[in-house]
Design a protein around this motif. Structure first.
Motif, PDB file in Angstrom:
ATOM      1  N   ALA A  49       0.962  -1.112   0.150  1.00  0.00           N
ATOM      2  CA  ALA A  49      -0.014   0.093  -0.022  1.00  0.00           C
ATOM      3  C   ALA A  49       0.749   1.487  -0.038  1.00  0.00           C
ATOM      4  O   ALA A  49       0.413   2.277  -0.232  1.00  0.00           O
ATOM      5  CB  ALA A  49      -1.095   0.095   1.248  1.00  0.00           C
ATOM      6  N   HIS A  50       2.287   1.155   0.461  1.00  0.00           N
ATOM      7  CA  HIS A  50       3.021   2.049   0.238  1.00  0.00           C
ATOM      8  C   HIS A  50       3.231   2.743  -1.056  1.00  0.00           C
ATOM      9  O   HIS A  50       3.234   2.214  -2.251  1.00  0.00           O
ATOM     10  CB  HIS A  50       4.275   1.765   0.901  1.00  0.00           C
ATOM     11  N   VAL A  58       1.642   9.190   6.691  1.00  0.00           N
ATOM     12  CA  VAL A  58       1.062   7.986   5.932  1.00  0.00           C
ATOM     13  C   VAL A  58       1.939   6.770   6.298  1.00  0.00           C
ATOM     14  O   VAL A  58       1.340   5.796   6.600  1.00  0.00           O
ATOM     15  CB  VAL A  58       0.648   8.311   4.582  1.00  0.00           C
ATOM     16  N   LYS A  59       3.097   6.755   6.111  1.00  0.00           N
ATOM     17  CA  LYS A  59       3.972   5.746   6.384  1.00  0.00           C
ATOM     18  C   LYS A  59       3.769   5.287   7.709  1.00  0.00           C
ATOM     19  O   LYS A  59       3.532   3.861   7.816  1.00  0.00           O
ATOM     20  CB  LYS A  59       5.450   6.149   6.156  1.00  0.00           C
ATOM     21  N   ASP A  60       3.926   5.943   8.733  1.00  0.00           N
ATOM     22  CA  ASP A  60       3.661   5.516  10.200  1.00  0.00           C
ATOM     23  C   ASP A  60       2.503   4.838  10.305  1.00  0.00           C
ATOM     24  O   ASP A  60       2.157   3.820  11.043  1.00  0.00           O
ATOM     25  CB  ASP A  60       3.804   6.563  11.112  1.00  0.00           C
ATOM     26  N   SER A  61       1.284   5.291   9.718  1.00  0.00           N
ATOM     27  CA  SER A  61      -0.214   4.850   9.585  1.00  0.00           C
ATOM     28  C   SER A  61      -0.446   3.378   9.315  1.00  0.00           C
ATOM     29  O   SER A  61      -0.870   2.472   9.663  1.00  0.00           O
ATOM     30  CB  SER A  61      -0.991   5.985   9.016  1.00  0.00           C
ATOM     31  N   LEU A  62       0.415   3.447   7.824  1.00  0.00           N
ATOM     32  CA  LEU A  62       0.335   2.126   7.142  1.00  0.00           C
ATOM     33  C   LEU A  62       1.075   0.976   8.136  1.00  0.00           C
ATOM     34  O   LEU A  62       0.662   0.003   8.056  1.00  0.00           O
ATOM     35  CB  LEU A  62       1.206   2.402   5.896  1.00  0.00           C
ATOM     36  N   GLU A  67       0.789  -3.877  11.441  1.00  0.00           N
ATOM     37  CA  GLU A  67       1.352  -4.413  12.880  1.00  0.00           C
ATOM     38  C   GLU A  67      -0.208  -5.129  13.038  1.00  0.00           C
ATOM     39  O   GLU A  67      -0.362  -6.272  13.579  1.00  0.00           O
ATOM     40  CB  GLU A  67       1.914  -3.338  13.737  1.00  0.00           C
ATOM     41  N   ARG A  68      -1.314  -4.345  13.076  1.00  0.00           N
ATOM     42  CA  ARG A  68      -2.537  -4.791  13.475  1.00  0.00           C
ATOM     43  C   ARG A  68      -2.945  -6.120  12.683  1.00  0.00           C
ATOM     44  O   ARG A  68      -3.301  -6.922  13.373  1.00  0.00           O
ATOM     45  CB  ARG A  68      -3.708  -3.647  13.346  1.00  0.00           C
ATOM     46  N   ILE A  69      -2.755  -5.895  11.440  1.00  0.00           N
ATOM     47  CA  ILE A  69      -3.378  -7.108  10.379  1.00  0.00           C
ATOM     48  C   ILE A  69      -2.424  -8.380  10.956  1.00  0.00           C
ATOM     49  O   ILE A  69      -2.997  -9.360  11.037  1.00  0.00           O
ATOM     50  CB  ILE A  69      -2.849  -6.957   9.290  1.00  0.00           C
TER      51      ILE A  69
END
Length: 218
Positions: A49-50, A58-62, A67-69
């Motif tokens: 997605a990057h 945005v990078k930190d959010s992705l 990590e969550r996934i």
């Protein structure tokens, strides 16, 4: 009278055996296979997605979503592993087993689980029920996650100037012997292939740095 009672008993026995046979149902691994496919789809989607010019926010959010996934996927495959043990070719086919292995490979936050699967996988490899090369990758993943030197040289570090180098390897002089034995190409070919792929995926960014072609080991 005795004959009638014996006949009733035999009929009852046949009915009981029939019920037992109907009660024993074969596991429908096609459902498990689809479940693995969905998890891998999410795993791969978040990693790709990057975009080249994304902001740090945005990078930190992705990465946070990744990590969550990964954690959610690990919780699911742990349940599957506890229920079915290692999901080899005999249960979910080659593609399903590949999906299971990939999800375990990305469970770096739970090294104890990775190591547990690795021990189970080793038995399946000996029975030709799991992929040799995948076993090598997971072996190295567990070793590096435990802060030890890897065995097959599959785990890599990426430098800013587009060189890719293997993380520390034990008995590095004989690594190609081990790689060949388990079905992997030479370390040099592996690194060169990785650098070609890395270059193509980040071509615009490297061209801005003046790098117009992938680095290659001679």
């Amino acid at each position: 009278m005795c004959f009638v009672n014996r006949g009733i008993f035999l009929l009852f026995l046949i009915m009981m055996l029939s019920c037992k046979k109907e009660g024993v149902k074969k596991t429908d691994y096609s459902v498990v296979k689809l479940q693995l496919q969905r998890m891998v789809k999410n795993d791969q989607a978040i990693q790709f997605a990057h975009t080249p010019n994304e902001t740090q926010k945005v990078k930190d959010s992705l990465y946070k979503e990744q990590e969550r996934i990964f954690i959610a996927n690990t919780d699911t495959i742990k349940s599957l592993f506890n229920k079915y043990n290692f999901l080899g070719f005999d249960k979910v086919g080659e593609s399903g087993s590949q999906d299971f292995w990939l999800l375990v490979q990305h469970a770096d936050h739970d090294v104890a689980f990775q190591e547990k699967v690795l021990k189970s996988m080793k038995k399946e490899v000996l029975k030709n029920n799991a992929d040799n090369s995948n076993f090598a990758y997971l072996t190295d993943r567990v070793l590096t996650n435990k802060g030890q030197k890897q065995y097959y040289g599959t785990q890599l570090n990426y430098t800013n100037d587009m060189w890719i180098v293997p993380k520390p390897i034990q008995d590095s002089m004989n690594v190609d012997v081990r790689r060949k034995k388990i079905g992997l190409k030479s370390l040099k070919d592996y690194l060169n292939s990785a650098m070609k792929t890395h270059f193509e995926m980040n071509k615009k960014g490297f061209e801005k740095m003046g790098i117009t072609k992938p680095r290659q080991y001679e």
